[in-house]
Design a protein around this motif. Structure first.
Motif, PDB file in Angstrom:
ATOM      1  N   GLU A 175       9.297  -6.591  -2.154  1.00 52.51           N
ATOM      2  CA  GLU A 175      10.301  -5.359  -2.837  1.00 52.51           C
ATOM      3  C   GLU A 175       9.717  -4.240  -1.514  1.00 52.51           C
ATOM      4  O   GLU A 175       8.131  -3.997  -2.250  1.00 52.51           O
ATOM      5  CB  GLU A 175       9.650  -6.006  -4.359  1.00 52.51           C
ATOM      6  N   LYS A 176      10.384  -3.519  -1.599  1.00 51.05           N
ATOM      7  CA  LYS A 176      10.435  -1.948  -1.550  1.00 51.05           C
ATOM      8  C   LYS A 176       9.089  -1.316  -2.327  1.00 51.05           C
ATOM      9  O   LYS A 176       9.427  -1.182  -3.869  1.00 51.05           O
ATOM     10  CB  LYS A 176      11.328  -1.254  -1.422  1.00 51.05           C
ATOM     11  N   GLY A 177       8.077  -0.818  -2.157  1.00 49.54           N
ATOM     12  CA  GLY A 177       6.839  -0.025  -2.936  1.00 49.54           C
ATOM     13  C   GLY A 177       6.661  -0.401  -3.909  1.00 49.54           C
ATOM     14  O   GLY A 177       5.556   0.092  -4.781  1.00 49.54           O
ATOM     15  N   ILE A 178       6.369  -2.251  -3.615  1.00 50.32           N
ATOM     16  CA  ILE A 178       5.557  -2.900  -4.716  1.00 50.32           C
ATOM     17  C   ILE A 178       4.917  -3.779  -2.744  1.00 50.32           C
ATOM     18  O   ILE A 178       5.396  -4.431  -2.143  1.00 50.32           O
ATOM     19  CB  ILE A 178       7.034  -4.244  -5.084  1.00 50.32           C
ATOM     20  N   ILE A 219      -2.554  -0.452  -0.867  1.00 47.69           N
ATOM     21  CA  ILE A 219      -2.813   0.744  -1.031  1.00 47.69           C
ATOM     22  C   ILE A 219      -2.380   1.783  -0.463  1.00 47.69           C
ATOM     23  O   ILE A 219      -1.101   3.008  -0.355  1.00 47.69           O
ATOM     24  CB  ILE A 219      -3.965   1.209  -2.026  1.00 47.69           C
ATOM     25  N   ASP A 220      -3.448   1.980   0.352  1.00 46.33           N
ATOM     26  CA  ASP A 220      -3.097   2.942   1.716  1.00 46.33           C
ATOM     27  C   ASP A 220      -2.244   2.917   2.503  1.00 46.33           C
ATOM     28  O   ASP A 220      -1.145   3.876   2.233  1.00 46.33           O
ATOM     29  CB  ASP A 220      -4.338   2.756   2.490  1.00 46.33           C
ATOM     30  N   ILE A 221      -0.973   1.928   2.681  1.00 46.83           N
ATOM     31  CA  ILE A 221       0.312   1.469   2.864  1.00 46.83           C
ATOM     32  C   ILE A 221       1.065   1.759   2.538  1.00 46.83           C
ATOM     33  O   ILE A 221       2.077   3.024   3.134  1.00 46.83           O
ATOM     34  CB  ILE A 221      -0.175  -0.091   3.610  1.00 46.83           C
ATOM     35  N   ILE A 236      -0.312   5.289  -7.424  1.00 50.36           N
ATOM     36  CA  ILE A 236      -0.199   4.382  -7.628  1.00 50.36           C
ATOM     37  C   ILE A 236      -0.940   3.468  -9.438  1.00 50.36           C
ATOM     38  O   ILE A 236      -1.999   4.099  -9.216  1.00 50.36           O
ATOM     39  CB  ILE A 236      -1.743   3.634  -6.434  1.00 50.36           C
ATOM     40  N   LYS A 237       0.614   2.339  -9.112  1.00 51.37           N
ATOM     41  CA  LYS A 237      -0.038   1.811 -10.004  1.00 51.37           C
ATOM     42  C   LYS A 237      -0.497   0.422 -10.225  1.00 51.37           C
ATOM     43  O   LYS A 237       0.471  -0.028  -8.953  1.00 51.37           O
ATOM     44  CB  LYS A 237       1.075   1.654 -11.776  1.00 51.37           C
ATOM     45  N   ILE A 238      -1.098   0.087 -10.339  1.00 53.03           N
ATOM     46  CA  ILE A 238      -2.207  -1.459 -10.043  1.00 53.03           C
ATOM     47  C   ILE A 238      -1.798  -2.498 -11.522  1.00 53.03           C
ATOM     48  O   ILE A 238      -2.639  -1.873 -12.203  1.00 53.03           O
ATOM     49  CB  ILE A 238      -3.422  -1.189  -9.757  1.00 53.03           C
ATOM     50  N   THR A 239      -0.930  -3.559 -11.414  1.00 57.26           N
ATOM     51  CA  THR A 239      -0.631  -4.368 -12.698  1.00 57.26           C
ATOM     52  C   THR A 239      -1.398  -5.168 -12.354  1.00 57.26           C
ATOM     53  O   THR A 239      -0.896  -6.155 -11.621  1.00 57.26           O
ATOM     54  CB  THR A 239       0.280  -4.250 -13.369  1.00 57.26           C
ATOM     55  N   LEU A 240      -1.806  -6.511 -13.955  1.00 58.08           N
ATOM     56  CA  LEU A 240      -2.437  -8.131 -13.133  1.00 58.08           C
ATOM     57  C   LEU A 240      -1.535  -7.941 -13.965  1.00 58.08           C
ATOM     58  O   LEU A 240      -1.069  -8.751 -15.494  1.00 58.08           O
ATOM     59  CB  LEU A 240      -3.663  -8.303 -14.198  1.00 58.08           C
ATOM     60  N   GLY A 246       4.506   2.545   4.206  1.00 56.74           N
ATOM     61  CA  GLY A 246       4.949   2.183   5.088  1.00 56.74           C
ATOM     62  C   GLY A 246       4.986   0.602   3.369  1.00 56.74           C
ATOM     63  O   GLY A 246       5.089   0.901   2.757  1.00 56.74           O
ATOM     64  N   GLU A 247       5.530  -0.428   3.706  1.00 55.35           N
ATOM     65  CA  GLU A 247       6.148  -0.953   2.938  1.00 55.35           C
ATOM     66  C   GLU A 247       5.176  -2.347   3.621  1.00 55.35           C
ATOM     67  O   GLU A 247       5.115  -3.004   4.940  1.00 55.35           O
ATOM     68  CB  GLU A 247       7.360  -1.319   3.435  1.00 55.35           C
ATOM     69  N   ILE A 248       5.279  -3.222   2.880  1.00 54.15           N
ATOM     70  CA  ILE A 248       4.971  -4.753   2.927  1.00 54.15           C
ATOM     71  C   ILE A 248       5.711  -5.704   3.605  1.00 54.15           C
ATOM     72  O   ILE A 248       6.772  -6.009   3.000  1.00 54.15           O
ATOM     73  CB  ILE A 248       3.985  -4.941   1.477  1.00 54.15           C
TER      74      ILE A 248
END
Length: 87
Positions: free
Chosen positions: A63-66, A50-52, A6-10, A57-59
């Motif tokens: 976009e898929k994976g985002i 992140i857990d999803i 998992i990558k988190i970017t501002l 899972g998807e939001i």
């Protein structure tokens, strides 16, 4: 089964005040190795997303994976992007 990274970017900021934690647009964090460097307020909001994503899972409406989310600090609404990185 290996969990995806998992990558988190501002990616943006709304508001005139700079981040109280010192984060700047473009800062990137590896969730597994650098999550302690991310502002606790932002991490609190990020974790459910992140857990999803991490567990397949998807939001909805993203976009898929985002997952996009904002920091809850009303002075500086930092906008973050979480990405699921498949190996």
């Amino acid at each position: 089964m290996k969990r995806p990274k998992i990558k988190i970017t501002l990616v943006g900021r709304k508001g005139e005040v700079g981040c109280h934690r010192g984060h700047k647009i473009g800062d990137t964090f590896d969730f597994d190795t650098e999550r302690g460097n991310l502002c606790p307020m932002a991490m609190h909001v990020a974790f459910p997303y992140i857990d999803i994503l991490r567990y397949g899972g998807e939001i909805p409406n993203q976009e898929k994976g985002i997952a996009m989310f904002s920091c809850p600090d009303v002075d500086t609404l930092n906008i973050f992007k979480i990405e699921r990185i498949e190996d």
